[in-house]
Enzyme design. Sequence first.
Site, PDB file in Angstrom:
ATOM      1  N   HIS A 186       0.810  -1.216   0.000  1.00  0.00           N
ATOM      2  CA  HIS A 186       0.000   0.000   0.000  1.00  0.00           C
ATOM      3  C   HIS A 186       0.849   1.274   0.000  1.00  0.00           C
ATOM      4  CE1 HIS A 186       0.364  -0.307   4.524  1.00  0.00           C
ATOM      5  NE2 HIS A 186       0.459   0.997   4.390  1.00  0.00           N
ATOM      6  N   SER A 209       4.601   2.754   7.914  1.00  0.00           N
ATOM      7  CA  SER A 209       4.312   1.586   7.067  1.00  0.00           C
ATOM      8  C   SER A 209       5.533   1.168   6.270  1.00  0.00           C
ATOM      9  CB  SER A 209       3.196   1.915   6.075  1.00  0.00           C
ATOM     10  OG  SER A 209       1.955   1.889   6.700  1.00  0.00           O
ATOM     11  N   ASP A 223       0.129  -7.710   1.378  1.00  0.00           N
ATOM     12  CA  ASP A 223       0.477  -6.300   1.554  1.00  0.00           C
ATOM     13  C   ASP A 223       1.991  -6.101   1.562  1.00  0.00           C
ATOM     14  OD1 ASP A 223       0.147  -3.599   1.795  1.00  0.00           O
ATOM     15  OD2 ASP A 223      -0.190  -3.618   3.962  1.00  0.00           O
TER      16      ASP A 223
END
Length: 347
Positions: free
Chosen positions: A154, A291, A184
């Site tokens: 992402h 992230s 992911d």
Amino acid sequence: MTESIRRSGEYENPYQGDQQNPYPQQHDSSPVSPVNPEWPPPPAQPPAAHAHAHAPKKRARGPVALLAAVAIVAAAIGGGTAYGIQELTGSDTVASSGSTSTDVVPSAARGTVAGVAKAVSPSIVEINATSNAGESTGSGVIITSDGEIITNNHVVSGASSIKVTTSEGKTYTAKVVGTDSKKDLALIKLENASGMKAATLGDSTGVQVGDEVVAIGSPEGLSGTVTSGIVSALDRDVTVSTDEGQQQQQQQGGGGWPFEFGGQQFNGDTGSSTTTYKALQTDASLNPGNSGGALIDMNGNIIGINSAMYSSASSSAEAGSQGLGFAIPINTVKADLNTLRAGGSDN
């Protein structure tokens, strides 16, 4: 995340003050003065445990808390928030430890946050991805000397260009090698890079609840930020959207990556196309921009890739860490490397 989760990745670019969790303690990642071992050397200390974290970002719906992706998203000129990025190339071999007991940190500093930060920070990078919708900022972990980097899908989903900045401030252009939206994960490769310091990938099967861990990433664009905590739980089922159109819709709406946990959805509807994976939960402070960064054990081994965080804020602009972060176990990453190097499962 726990009962309510939010995905890391989409946040508005304007910097908003310090919104870290009040209890996880933030640490400065600046270099630590070397410590001279005593002679005779002190008795060896038992290796510390390892942990993982997930950091999503959510947009609260009414009284419902949100979880947001841990990548910062800057508003595009047109006013919408950008979404992730995607595109890759390249490969090499990874520095990997067969167990979580590999000692990356010098014995004199082993078991300390400062020792872990000094040893591992050179292997953590800031990622800035650009698309026609805007920009997003996340983190990544160098796994080979020629510049292979693991991050979250992402963070780079749909990107037209990717810039990577090392801990020394050097900037490279990167290309997407492969992506796996179901896990992911994404693999990117720096162009014209050599002599990079690769992180050591540990063994997440050895992680236990209560193990001390350190997280390093670029929350809110503050590169090289170090936080610490413990592993709060194992095998948390986190459900995320795998549909790029759904992701873009959520991002442009100002929310974070849509997540589902415990039968509840956060940060928007995850849509009909979803995937669920087991995550490590940590109370180490994670914020937008973490992230794709590293969750590290006290011996300096990477045991997880931070990917989601929980927040009770009603918008991405107000979201901050509340001590509920999630990470993809490093063994999941290692098992997916060959697939990513071949272009990923999305190709």
